[in-house]
Enzyme design. Sequence first.
Site, PDB file in Angstrom:
ATOM      1  CG  HIS A  79       2.313  -2.938 -27.433  1.00  0.00           C
ATOM      2  ND1 HIS A  79       2.878  -3.667 -26.412  1.00  0.00           N
ATOM      3  CD2 HIS A  79       2.779  -3.482 -28.591  1.00  0.00           C
ATOM      4  CE1 HIS A  79       3.659  -4.597 -26.936  1.00  0.00           C
ATOM      5  NE2 HIS A  79       3.617  -4.517 -28.244  1.00  0.00           N
ATOM      6  CG  ASP A 237      -1.249  -9.127 -31.760  1.00  0.00           C
ATOM      7  OD1 ASP A 237      -0.291  -9.232 -30.958  1.00  0.00           O
ATOM      8  OD2 ASP A 237      -1.346  -8.190 -32.578  1.00  0.00           O
TER       9      ASP A 237
END
Length: 488
Positions: A79, A237
């Site tokens: 993000h 991730d």
Amino acid sequence: MLFIGVDLGTSAVKLLLMDETGKILKMASKEYGLSFPHPGWSEQDPQDWYSQSIAGLKELLAGCDKSQVAGISFGGQMHGLVALDDKDQVIRPAILWNDGRTTKQVAYLNEVIGKDKLSAYTANIAFAGFTAPKILWMKEEEPENFARIAKIMLPKDYLAYRLSGSFCTDYSDASGMLLLDVKNRKWSEEMLAICGISQEQLPRLYESYEVVGTLFPKVAEELGLSSEVKVIAGAGDNAAAAVGTGTVGDGACNISLGTSGTIFISSDQFGVDEKNALHSFAHANGKYHLMGCMLSAASCNKWWMDEILQEKDYVAAQKDIKTLGQNHVYFLPYLMGERSPHNDPLARACFMGMTMDTGRADMIQAVFEGVAFAMRDSLEVARSQGIDIKRTKICGGGAKSPLWCKIMANVLNLQVDLLEVEEGPALGGAMLAAVGCGAYGSVEEAADAIVRVADTISPEPALVEAYEKRYATFRQIYPALKEIFPQV
């Protein structure tokens, strides 16, 4: 052949060297700083990611046969907004996933543009952490910087760009930008128009296991590697960690009890729940996944033990917890607000149900159970979609507690598999590199060959029944307090 996995985290970069059998040969880690220039803001200097990654790679490769290194790939914090100008200079510090400055922009996207349209465009609604609200914030609050933007990228992709010159991202990481049409795996023209950016400013999209380039000769020389070393796209991730835990294939599930908590459900088919309570993202194996994300998980226990009890021996503190399913204390784990399924940044943590006979062990147990109940909130959304989950893998710091794993198994009523090796996104990155270099034919093949279950915790019918009653009470607490949270 040898493969390198790089986990570009929020506080440190972790690096892992793996051979083609999946054996981990060496690991290294380098820390970097975080900046909080205003309350609720969270930023980093991308140059720190690069310099510390290079230092970590040098440490990782010291003493090994560098001629055997075939590929490098990544898992990275999602993000974050990294903006470069036309000279490839970073315009401003990266705005990170846990930055909360975009309340106004999130409200505009969800309420003015509308959640239905956002879901149709991207399969998701706006959250404060996502990238698109950050772009709107920059457009409104820093128009001079916004006008200079030539390239927009995510944290791990900045590292790939510095290593190879490839302006790229992968579908899993791009899914968390609120700019990707997840179902059709392409940039959303409607979202680009809303944010005032062009497709030329966005990276080329790849599958996580695809080769995006090779090392720059100067970088290869500095590291003592061949310039033919392949750079593979990598993944966000959570998707990279899912690869590292073997959470691929339809219906596979993984729970991560890290600083934040996630429930990650792999799916061969695209799907969105009607309230967008779960994120609907692309997966690193070329398919899809649903994900619930709670902002505070193992960090709840760390806060309670370190700051309140000032107790450093976590294991000893759990020894007094003797009876499960009967605790009368409840804990809402919303220390940082909450993401899934409530999407409420104003939600707060609280205890309730204490009486004069409440003891220290009851409070510790309530923290464990509160996190498990909140994780179940997301699981119930998945179940409402007809997804039948029987078992899950578990990873993260919280998974090191056998007691917490037992609580999770019984609250969720799932078989919980503990892994022989759990190294999160770094291992997933190395596995993606192995697939990209041809050592394995697919992500699924790599997971089958490398990931091993060490033990399984099974739910106990009596405890499942007891926790079913307690969960029914827990799920009434947030709605009862929702209108009060903005006042505290």
